[in-house]
Design an enzyme around this catalytic site. Structure first.
Site, PDB file in Angstrom:
ATOM      1  CG  HIS A   1     125.880  37.100  39.103  1.00  0.00           C
ATOM      2  ND1 HIS A   1     124.588  37.188  39.574  1.00  0.00           N
ATOM      3  CD2 HIS A   1     126.078  38.206  38.343  1.00  0.00           C
ATOM      4  CE1 HIS A   1     124.039  38.286  39.093  1.00  0.00           C
ATOM      5  NE2 HIS A   1     124.916  38.933  38.363  1.00  0.00           N
TER       6      HIS A   1
ATOM      7  CG  ASP B   1     129.755  44.208  41.834  1.00  0.00           C
ATOM      8  OD1 ASP B   1     128.539  43.965  41.704  1.00  0.00           O
ATOM      9  OD2 ASP B   1     130.606  43.801  41.019  1.00  0.00           O
TER      10      ASP B   1
END
Length: 499
Positions: free
Chosen positions: A82, A240
């Protein structure tokens, strides 16, 4: 022996793994860097420190490597999701990166709903508008830094910028793009509709690639600086959480992951893009080819435990803090904890809610509080599992990684609260291992990622739920679920008193 490198660009540090063809981690190097917090709710980083610390780690890896560096065949990446990295026409960074845990964009989330509509946004992106996502950050820059916004040539996410600096090739891959709120998840393309309606030039969205795509090789400059070779293949990598899922073998229907780090994640594999969770949980493109995953998030998971230790038990180690928890009965002698220290994500997307201890008694000792913290974190993660099950998903086996996998007592607690078998892996390296597996697959060591997982990942221990504890925890979970609605108004009244 052949090798690959997995680079995990985290929020507080970059971790570099050197992994051989048997899945053995030969070297592990971690370099930390700071977060910039100029105002409450702001969370930024200088992208240059990601590059510097990664190069330092690769140099150290090379110095400790006694074989021909030509045997290091590939590199891939995992990275914090993000975060907004803005680049000008020369691909120079325009401002510090705004990170995933930055909460300044509540106003922009409302704007997205006002312009796009909540239902339409869910149809396109499969996700609600939350402060942590990339699009609200882009809109914040547009409103509050308009001169800088006008200079934007493109944007990327953190690990994509790092990869660009190592290869001079600029792209974004799908698992990270899915967390921007600009990607049509099912069509796997940037949403022209969202860009046009929010007056964002579609051309600033970078080219899209798959996680296992070879996007380039190390540049001559980086090869010289690190001691590695320009023939080293570089693969796009993944977000991730997607890489953490790969590193835990979440590559088949029914497979579920519980990851407890600073935040906590419950992630479940999905083979198609047509499931509809109505925005209750996240729905992203997986880094495994043509697949997806659903995900619930607890914002303050391991962070709750470290906060508790630092404030109330600073003089003891984590091992000492957890030593007596097993002796405390289920329910912590009537003490409940809600881990809303920085707000909550799933199932309550609420940036103002804060945590509570409920039921404090004069007889409670530090072990009771510690067990209550562990149970509260686990209850919060169980909220996501509860949603998955309500939607018909079968969850009977969960791979647990991160801080929550370091304590057998906590692993058994997860088995009892989740009512599922918990698996602990022999070597748990999380997203860094997932990145290495993408590189191994990209280098054609294996025909599939699952085949790679079969070689790289081994089970160390299994934890079977205790029937009596399942019953007790189901009752307590019902009480826990009342805490949010009961304390929400109180927290709103206290908001103005927070410094």
């Amino acid at each position: 022996m052949k090798y690959v490198i997995g680079i995990d660009l985290g929020t507080s540090a970059v971790k570099v793994l050197l992994v051989n063809q048997l899945g053995v981690v030969v070297q592990e190097i971690s370099n930390s860097y700071p977060i910039i917090q100029r105002r409450p709710g702001y969370s930024e980083q200088d992208p240059e420190v990601w590059v510097e610390q990664t190069i330092h780690a690769l140099k150290e890896l090379h110095q400790n490597f006694t074989e021909d560096t030509a045997n290091i065949e590939g590199i891939s990446f995992s990275g914090q999701m993000h975060g907004l990295v803005l680049l000008d026409e020369n691909n120079e960074v325009l401002r510090p990166a705004i990170l995933w845990n930055d909460t300044r964009t509540t106003e922009q989330c409302k704007e997205i709903y006002d312009v796009i509509g909540k239902e339409r946004l869910l149809e396109i992106t499969k996700n609600p508008a939350l402060e942590g996502f990339t699009l609200p950050k882009l809109l914040w820059v547009k409103k509050y830094e308009p001169a800088l916004f006008a200079r934007i040539k493109t944007f990327v996410l953190p690990k994509d910028y790092l990869r660009f600096r190592l290869t001079n090739k600029l792209q974004m891959e799908y698992s990270d793009a899915a967390g921007t709120l600009l990607l049509d998840i099912a069509k796997k393309e940037w949403s022209t509709e969202i860009c046009e309606r929010l007056d964002i030039n579609l051309t600033i969205c970078p080219p899209l690639v798959t996680s296992d795509e070879m996007v380039g090789e190390l540049s001559a400059e980086i090869a010289k600086e690190t001691g590695l070779q320009t023939i080293t293949k570089v693969f796009a990598g993944g977000a991730d959480n997607a890489c953490g899922a790969i590193g835990a073998g979440i590559l088949q229907e029914g497979k579920t992951l519980c990851s407890i780090g600073t935040s906590g994640v419950v992630l479940s594999y999905e083979s198609s893009s047509n499931k509809d969770f109505n925005g209750k949980v996240h729905y992203f493109n997986h880094s495994a080819p043509n697949t997806y995953y659903t995900m619930g998030v607890t914002l303050s998971a391991g962070h709750s435990l470290s906060w508790f230790k630092n404030v109330f038990a600073k003089e003891v180690s984590f091992d000492e803090l957890l030593a007596n928890v097993e002796d405390v009965p289920v329910g912590a002698n009537g003490l409940l904890f809600s881990p809303y220290l920085v707000g909550e994500r799933t199932p309550h997307a609420d940036s103002t809610i804060r945590g509570s201890f409920i039921g404090i008694d004069a007889s409670h000792k530090i072990a009771d509080f510690t067990r209550a913290v562990l149970e509260g974190i686990t209850f919060s993660l169980n909220e996501s599992i509860h949603i998955f099950r309500e939607e018909g998903k079968i969850i009977d086996t969960i791979v647990s990684i991160g801080g929550g996998a370091k304590s057998d007592t906590w692993l058994q607690m997860q088995a009892d609260v989740f009512d599922a078998k918990i698996i602990k892996l022999t070597s748990e390296q999380g997203p860094g291992m997932g990145a290495a597996m993408i590189a191994a697959y990209g280098c054609n060591w294996f025909e599939t990622l699952q085949a790679c997982a079969d070689v790289f990942l081994k089970v160390e221990k299994e934890f079977i739920p205790n029937e009596e504890n399942i019953r007790k925890y189901k009752e307590l979970f019902g009480v826990y679920r009342e805490i949010y609605s009961t304390t929400k108004v109180l927290n709103e009244k206290l908001l103005s008193y927070r410094s």
